[in-house]
Write a protein that holds these residues in place. Sequence first.
Motif, short mmCIF file in Angstrom:
data_model
loop_
_atom_site.label_atom_id
_atom_site.label_comp_id
_atom_site.label_asym_id
_atom_site.label_seq_id
_atom_site.Cartn_x
_atom_site.Cartn_y
_atom_site.Cartn_z
N GLY A 73 25.52 35.97 -18.67
CA GLY A 73 25.88 37.55 -18.92
C GLY A 73 25.40 38.50 -17.71
O GLY A 73 25.95 39.10 -17.01
N LEU A 74 23.91 38.25 -17.58
CA LEU A 74 23.47 39.10 -16.29
C LEU A 74 24.11 38.54 -15.06
O LEU A 74 24.14 39.31 -14.07
N GLY A 75 24.50 37.35 -15.02
CA GLY A 75 25.16 36.71 -13.78
C GLY A 75 26.15 37.58 -13.39
O GLY A 75 26.73 37.94 -12.37
N ILE A 76 27.15 37.82 -14.51
CA ILE A 76 28.37 38.62 -14.18
C ILE A 76 28.20 40.20 -14.36
O ILE A 76 28.59 41.00 -13.35
N GLU A 77 27.23 40.71 -15.13
CA GLU A 77 27.05 42.25 -15.08
C GLU A 77 26.16 42.58 -13.91
O GLU A 77 26.16 43.79 -13.52
N ALA A 78 25.32 41.95 -13.50
CA ALA A 78 24.15 42.14 -12.32
C ALA A 78 24.08 41.00 -11.51
O ALA A 78 22.93 40.46 -11.44
N PRO A 79 25.07 40.88 -10.83
CA PRO A 79 25.21 39.49 -9.72
C PRO A 79 24.07 40.02 -8.60
O PRO A 79 23.74 38.89 -8.23
N HIS A 80 23.70 41.09 -8.55
CA HIS A 80 22.47 41.22 -7.45
C HIS A 80 21.13 40.61 -7.87
O HIS A 80 20.14 40.48 -7.17
N LEU A 81 20.80 40.43 -9.24
CA LEU A 81 19.63 40.22 -9.80
C LEU A 81 19.44 38.65 -9.52
O LEU A 81 20.30 37.96 -9.54
N PRO A 82 18.21 38.52 -9.23
CA PRO A 82 17.84 36.98 -8.58
C PRO A 82 17.88 36.30 -10.00
O PRO A 82 17.65 36.61 -11.08
N ARG A 83 18.44 34.93 -9.81
CA ARG A 83 18.89 34.06 -10.83
C ARG A 83 17.65 33.53 -11.65
O ARG A 83 17.80 33.35 -12.69
N THR A 84 16.46 33.52 -11.13
CA THR A 84 15.23 33.17 -11.64
C THR A 84 15.00 34.29 -12.40
O THR A 84 14.38 33.97 -13.53
N LEU A 85 14.97 35.55 -12.32
CA LEU A 85 14.75 36.57 -13.04
C LEU A 85 15.68 36.71 -14.32
O LEU A 85 14.92 36.94 -15.44
N ALA A 86 16.95 36.56 -14.00
CA ALA A 86 17.97 36.33 -15.02
C ALA A 86 17.34 35.06 -16.15
O ALA A 86 17.56 35.24 -17.10
N LEU A 87 16.89 33.95 -15.52
CA LEU A 87 16.46 33.04 -16.47
C LEU A 87 15.32 33.41 -17.37
O LEU A 87 15.40 33.24 -18.53
N ILE A 88 14.58 34.32 -16.63
CA ILE A 88 13.20 34.84 -17.62
C ILE A 88 13.57 35.69 -18.51
O ILE A 88 13.20 35.60 -19.78
#
Length: 144
Positions: A92-107
């Motif tokens: 969801g974060l990848g879709i809604e906030a694609p600029h967010l680093p993927r590792t932060l989305a994982l956390i």
Amino acid sequence: MARAPQGSLKFLSVGVTGLAVHSLLFTALFKGLGLGDTGAWLIALGVATGVTWTLNRRLTFAPSGRGHLAEAMRYVLVTGVSQGISYGVFLGLGIEAPHLPRTLALIVGAGVATVFSYTGQRFFTFAAPKTITGEPVISDIPVA
């Protein structure tokens, strides 16, 4: 901290260790080897689950009285559902906030899933089996 649920601080410590393993391995696989999100996430999750299973069984929760296989199956079930929650947040974060680093989305995903995971592990995986009347089953069969 006196109001923290039983074992929750150890569980969080184990979880942070598992998250570190998951995050570091995910980053190495994703950025270092160029694996896709899903493949890197799943491989890192498998390794991290093995680490947390071992640590939670030894440090956090008392033996449930079930055999290793039964307890491991329960652990994997709870972990699977909680990681599904975590992965849903990650996607969801990848879709809604694609600029967010993927590792932060994982956390962030792991943080959201922690409450479900603790509850499931404490009251389902590592809870002593009960009779039909709700009494704990006491067994003299060693579980170690």
